[in-house]
Motif scaffolding. Sequence first.
Motif, PDB file in Angstrom:
ATOM      1  N   LYS A  90       5.470  -2.192   1.736  1.00 38.29           N
ATOM      2  CA  LYS A  90       4.208  -2.441   2.317  1.00 38.29           C
ATOM      3  C   LYS A  90       4.152  -3.010   3.621  1.00 38.29           C
ATOM      4  O   LYS A  90       3.585  -2.666   4.565  1.00 38.29           O
ATOM      5  CB  LYS A  90       3.492  -3.592   1.298  1.00 38.29           C
ATOM      6  N   ARG A  91       5.034  -3.989   3.908  1.00 38.97           N
ATOM      7  CA  ARG A  91       5.328  -4.581   5.141  1.00 38.97           C
ATOM      8  C   ARG A  91       5.724  -3.673   6.319  1.00 38.97           C
ATOM      9  O   ARG A  91       5.287  -3.821   7.465  1.00 38.97           O
ATOM     10  CB  ARG A  91       6.414  -5.584   4.979  1.00 38.97           C
ATOM     11  N   GLU A  92       6.508  -2.604   6.040  1.00 39.36           N
ATOM     12  CA  GLU A  92       6.952  -1.851   7.134  1.00 39.36           C
ATOM     13  C   GLU A  92       6.203  -0.520   7.017  1.00 39.36           C
ATOM     14  O   GLU A  92       6.420   0.561   7.798  1.00 39.36           O
ATOM     15  CB  GLU A  92       8.448  -1.411   7.006  1.00 39.36           C
ATOM     16  N   ASN A  93       4.994  -0.248   6.093  1.00 41.07           N
ATOM     17  CA  ASN A  93       4.126   0.704   6.020  1.00 41.07           C
ATOM     18  C   ASN A  93       5.007   2.109   5.758  1.00 41.07           C
ATOM     19  O   ASN A  93       4.847   2.992   6.577  1.00 41.07           O
ATOM     20  CB  ASN A  93       3.428   0.652   7.371  1.00 41.07           C
TER      21      ASN A  93
ATOM     22  N   LYS B 215       4.586   4.453   3.654  1.00 36.26           N
ATOM     23  CA  LYS B 215       3.671   5.797   3.677  1.00 36.26           C
ATOM     24  C   LYS B 215       3.497   6.478   4.706  1.00 36.26           C
ATOM     25  O   LYS B 215       3.740   7.591   4.946  1.00 36.26           O
ATOM     26  CB  LYS B 215       2.512   5.454   2.949  1.00 36.26           C
ATOM     27  N   GLU B 216       3.051   5.566   6.089  1.00 34.15           N
ATOM     28  CA  GLU B 216       2.998   6.273   7.174  1.00 34.15           C
ATOM     29  C   GLU B 216       4.225   6.528   7.831  1.00 34.15           C
ATOM     30  O   GLU B 216       4.188   7.548   8.512  1.00 34.15           O
ATOM     31  CB  GLU B 216       2.330   5.076   8.077  1.00 34.15           C
TER      32      GLU B 216
ATOM     33  N   PHE C 222       8.823   6.546  -1.815  1.00 31.65           N
ATOM     34  CA  PHE C 222       8.043   6.938  -0.245  1.00 31.65           C
ATOM     35  C   PHE C 222       8.407   8.246   0.354  1.00 31.65           C
ATOM     36  O   PHE C 222       7.614   9.043   0.853  1.00 31.65           O
ATOM     37  CB  PHE C 222       8.143   5.622   0.450  1.00 31.65           C
TER      38      PHE C 222
END
Length: 386
Positions: free
Chosen positions: A21-24, A26-27, A80
Amino acid sequence: MDFSLSKEQAMLLESLRDMGKRENFKELAVEIDKTGEFPHELMKKYAQMDLLGMTLSAEHGGADMDALTAILAIEELAKFSPMIAAPVFESNVGPARVISLFGTEEQKKAVIPGVCSGDLSVSVCMTEPQAGSDLTSLDTNVEEKDGHYVLNGTKVFITGGGMASHYLVYTRFEGIKGHKGIGAVLVESGAEGFTFGKQEVFLGLRGMPSCALYFDNVKIPKENVVIKAGDFGKLMLAFDIERCGNAAMCLGTAGGAFEEARRYAMERQAFGRPICEFQGLQFTFADMAMKLDAARLLVYRAASGAGQGLPSIYEASMGKCYANEMVKEVTDAALQILGGYGYSTDYPLERMVRDARAWQVAGGSLQMLRVTIASVLFGRRFNQRA
């Protein structure tokens, strides 16, 4: 048999979810797939979390963890993208593990600390133009000359090719035929006579470097021999651990696809209600979940044996074979559930379907894995040359 995670394992997985989540992630997975480039700054972050070298010798900078814990980490990150999980895979169940298990003290000191810090990486070099499933037919060869070895030959489809700092090259010694002549040597990038082919472009796993390697009279110091001729069994023992990592990539990819489809099914409305309320889709989700859990149990069983120093070729082959087929089926079903959105590059399913196809090509074909399983069942080797 205890199927529960330890407190440490549960904390590790939670920290990886927080990192995602912190490093994103998914993107980041989308960006890697588009550009074909891995963000190398991520290596330092992995090193800070002690994710690199979890299974390697603590004496040389590793954490001496069991293989199952590393498999759990690989699976979680692969939800991911396999590319995001790749450094953890390579540093824990790949060729660095071979050096940690069988290398000399000098080899360990030269390589393992750098792998654990993210400054070095090791690529395993097995496949040749005429030797893939039949590894005992390697043409790459080293000959002793003037107190050192000279390496000649070609490798193809080598993951990490052109990017890794070190290459663990499976090779024949002195032209000795069969498995008795096969061992492994360590070659550093930049060695004279060592060159690379063009980078391959694959259906999936974009961002994972892969190319052919060419060895033209490459001088190999004798102290760079990691596995001497005749110890082929050691190479295959290490390879069984790597197969568990391959299967963990499948668990992660399938798990990520399953979650995408599950979220969509709770939100998507059809005929005035969420599509998860339709029995046909409920059956599909139940089948997906059963396949994923069955694969997970097979892989965890194999990894648990590997963690105790007793990897089973039967268990590793069965876990990889089933996981390789499962990930294709689950990602395909997930894409179908999302319909047109699943087929769109705006959603992750089409990438997951492409990535899923890679694992039954890499690390041993499904056909050869089944031959291996059958040979254990019948207690005999089957001669493929007959």
